[in-house]
Every structure is written in structure tokens, then in C-alpha cells.
Motif scaffolding. Structure first.
Motif, PDB file in Angstrom:
ATOM      1  N   ASP A 153       0.846  -1.193   0.000  1.00  0.00           N
ATOM      2  CA  ASP A 153       0.000   0.000   0.000  1.00  0.00           C
ATOM      3  C   ASP A 153       0.881   1.242   0.000  1.00  0.00           C
ATOM      4  O   ASP A 153       2.078   1.168   0.308  1.00  0.00           O
ATOM      5  CB  ASP A 153      -0.920   0.020   1.229  1.00  0.00           C
ATOM      6  CG  ASP A 153      -2.049  -0.984   1.135  1.00  0.00           C
ATOM      7  OD1 ASP A 153      -2.851  -0.884   0.183  1.00  0.00           O
ATOM      8  OD2 ASP A 153      -2.123  -1.878   2.008  1.00  0.00           O
ATOM      9  N   TYR A 178       0.448   5.615   1.036  1.00  0.00           N
ATOM     10  CA  TYR A 178      -0.415   6.612   1.649  1.00  0.00           C
ATOM     11  C   TYR A 178       0.319   7.948   1.715  1.00  0.00           C
ATOM     12  O   TYR A 178       1.545   8.001   1.808  1.00  0.00           O
ATOM     13  CB  TYR A 178      -0.803   6.207   3.086  1.00  0.00           C
ATOM     14  CG  TYR A 178      -1.341   4.814   3.234  1.00  0.00           C
ATOM     15  CD1 TYR A 178      -2.677   4.534   2.999  1.00  0.00           C
ATOM     16  CD2 TYR A 178      -0.495   3.769   3.627  1.00  0.00           C
ATOM     17  CE1 TYR A 178      -3.180   3.250   3.150  1.00  0.00           C
ATOM     18  CE2 TYR A 178      -0.979   2.486   3.768  1.00  0.00           C
ATOM     19  CZ  TYR A 178      -2.329   2.231   3.525  1.00  0.00           C
ATOM     20  OH  TYR A 178      -2.803   0.956   3.660  1.00  0.00           O
ATOM     21  N   ASP A 203      -4.180   6.308   6.334  1.00  0.00           N
ATOM     22  CA  ASP A 203      -4.579   4.902   6.301  1.00  0.00           C
ATOM     23  C   ASP A 203      -5.685   4.721   7.332  1.00  0.00           C
ATOM     24  O   ASP A 203      -5.471   4.941   8.534  1.00  0.00           O
ATOM     25  CB  ASP A 203      -3.381   4.013   6.635  1.00  0.00           C
ATOM     26  CG  ASP A 203      -3.706   2.527   6.605  1.00  0.00           C
ATOM     27  OD1 ASP A 203      -4.886   2.181   6.376  1.00  0.00           O
ATOM     28  OD2 ASP A 203      -2.793   1.711   6.820  1.00  0.00           O
TER      29      ASP A 203
END
Length: 337
Positions: free
Chosen positions: A251, A253, A284
Motif C-alpha cells: 500500500d 499513503y 490509512d
């Protein structure tokens, strides 16, 4: 004629390079070097032949300074002065601009600091601390290896800060901690206090669920003070955070980070208290915040060798049960420059 002129210039340059502050002690000895600061009844003098000396002010008959210093007296008055030799033992002459020299008791000086100019030709300082702990207590065999490297290089209005932390711990041959954490900060000073900061960080954890983190941020910083007694600064960075879980999930962010760095010398530079921290707020929904901080005390055995006692906290606060809290205490030896 030309030869005499060149010779005179060479002698002038050499004499300027040999300029030094001078202390006269109560036993008649004279010590030359560079006064760094006076605090808590100790005057710290840096010499080329004996490293850094910490001298009790009660043993100083008088002393001089070749550069302006900031003097704070016990009554709270502050002066930027040059110091000259006094005739009376236990006194020093304060040369205040546009005023006659003032004879002052050394015991009345609460603190003396040498202002640090913003621009240096080149200043490199750092510390390396290491711990190797092998012990067997209550039937539990523990093996801990920790290495911390911190270095700062400043030239002109630029400062490069680099850190590297590595730890690997075992308990009964079971690995309980294995972390590599490296960072690089590039700071550009705009004036004596404000600077613009850029930061890159890489963290690899071989145990926790959050296996890898890469971080980049940039933003303003403010240096509250920086002198012979230490420094304190804060910065606010806006950047990007890339993460990789143990199962391979990745991920990225946006993230807001708040950092601070505090260092303070005590008892004539014999002890150093250091504390730094970073609070990270990623965009997040599963993470509230991440905190990485350390607090320690370093005792200088010599001008280059030290003992250090340090506590570290690595904390991830999440909305589910995937967060973690890792607290560590280490005692190690190190070198500094």
C-alpha cells in the motif's frame, strides 16, 4: 621588498591560526585552547594536545577569549563580550562594546556560551554505539546485538544527517527481534533558525507483520537553539509512505510527520542527554498513528569513548489488532567525534 611582504603575510596568517583562548590556574599553570562553554561550575576547553578538558571554575585564576562570547551572570544580566585577563585572582575582565572593561568575579558567571555561526567550512560529528550481550538467566539464554550509527555533516547552509540502526535478538535460539532502520535527512538553512528539511527512510522488520516501510517527506523546520550546550529543533514534514505486509500486500499513503531532536550536555560535557522522536500520521483508515522514539544518557569516558544507556519505543496504533508495541533498553559502549 616583495620577499619581505610575502614573509610578513605568511607570518600574519600563521599568527592568526595560532590564536587561542588562555586559562591561568591557581597553581600557576597556563592552559591554551578554545573555550566551548561554562556551565554548572565547569569550564570546557578544547585543546589540540589533550582533547576536551573540563575544569572547575574554582581552580581558574583568570582567563581570556579571542572571540566574542555570551555571558550570563547570576543576577540574570547577559552580555556579548570579549574576556581579558584580570589582575585579581578569581576575576575576569568583561570588554563590553562602548563601555570600559568590567572586572567580574568568575563565580558570578552562571553560563558562558560561544555563539555558533550558521556558516561553517565543514563540520562533521557523530556517534557509534554498539552492544553485544550474551547471558543465561533463569534457564533462558539471550543473545542481543545492537549497533547505532548517527552522523551529521554541515557545510555552508546545508546539513546532512544520517542514521543507521540494526538489532538482532535471540531468546533460547528463537529470534525475537530483527530490524534494520536507515534514514537520510537533507536540511537547507534559510537563516539562523528556519530550515527546509527533506527526509528519506527505509525500515526492514523481519519479525513483525509490517515487513517493510519506505518514507519520503519534506517541509519546514525550526532550530530553537544550537550552541556549545547542545541543540533542539523541530520539523513538520508532508510526504509519502509505502508499506509492505508480511503476506506481500503493498500500500501507499500520504503521511504527515512531526519530528524533534533534543541534545543537552551536563556537568561540563561529561554527560549528554539525547532524545529524538517521530510521530507519523498516515492517511490509512486502519492506522491511527505511528511513534518511533528514543531517550538516552551518554557518559563520556574520554574525548572519544563513551558509555550509553538508552530506551527505545516503536509503537503502531491501529483500529484493529495488527498494531504492536516494542520497548527496548540497551547499555553499550561507543565512540564519538
Amino acid at each position: 621588498m616583495l620577499r619581505r611582504l610575502v614573509s610578513g603575510l605568511v607570518l600574519a596568517v600563521l599568527s592568526m591560526g595560532s590564536v587561542a583562548d588562555t586559562l591561568w590556574l591557581d597553581n600557576g599553570d597556563r592552559v591554551s585552547g578554545k573555550v566551548e562553554f561554562l556551565d554548572a561550575g565547569k569550564l570546557v576547553l578544547r585543546t589540540e594536545y589533550a582533547g576536551t578538558l573540563s575544569i572547575s571554575t574554582s581552580r581558574i585564576r583568570t582567563f581570556t577569549s579571542d572571540e566574542p562570547v555570551l555571558v550570563r551572570l547570576g543576577n540574570g544580566d547577559e552580555y556579548t563580550v570579549q574576556l581579558a585577563e584580570a589582575e585579581e585572582p578569581g576575576q575576569v575582565m568583561l570588554r563590553v562594546p562602548n563601555r570600559r572593561p568590567i572586572a567580574t568575579d568568575i563565580a558570578r558567571i552562571d553560563r558562558l556560551l560561544v555563539p555558533r555561526p550558521l556558516v561553517y567550512d565543514m563540520v562533521w560529528e557523530g556517534d557509534i554505539d554498539a552492544e553485544l550481550d550474551i547471558k543465561d538467566t533463569s534457564g533462558t539464554e539471550k543473545r542481543d546485538v545492537d549497533v547505532d550509527i548517527a552522523s551529521s555533516l554541515q557545510h555552508g547552509r546545508w546539513r546532512h544527517d544520517m542514521t543507521l540502526e540494526y538489532d538482532r535478538d535471540y531468546s533460547n535460539d528463537v529470534k525475537t527481534s530483527h530490524v534494520l532502520d536507515a534514514s537520510y535527512d537533507l536540511n537547507r538553512f534559510l537563516d539562523d533558525h528556519w530550515f527546509w528539511a527533506g527526509r528519506m527512510r527505509y525500515k526492514r522488520d523481519y519479525i513483525e507483520e509490517l515487513a517493510r516501510q519506505r518514507q519520503f517527506g519534506t517541509g519546514p523546520g525550526y532550530q530553537w537553539w544550537n550552541n556549545g550546550l547542545g541543540r533542539f529543533e523541530t520539523s513538520l514534514l508532508l510526504g509519502r509512505l509505502w508499506t509492505e505486509e508480511r503476506d506481500g500486500t503493498r500500500d501507499k499513503y500520504d503521511a504527515l510527520g512531526l519530528q524533534w531532536d533534543y541534545r543537552r550536555y551536563l556537568l561540563g560535557k561529561r554527560f549528554e542527554v539525547f532524545h529524538n522522536a517521530e510521530v507519523l500520521l498516515p492517511a490509512d483508515p486502519a492506522v491511527r498513528y505511528q511513534l518511533d522514539t528514543e531517550l538516552g544518557l551518554r557518559y563520556r569516558l574520554t574525548s572519544w569513548a563513551s558509555l550509553s544507556l538508552k530506551g527505545e519505543l516503536d509503537y503502531l496504533n491501529t483500529t484493529d489488532e495488527t498494531g504492536y508495541r516494542d520497548t527496548r533498553y540497551t547499555l553499550g559502549v561507543g565512540v564519538g567525534w
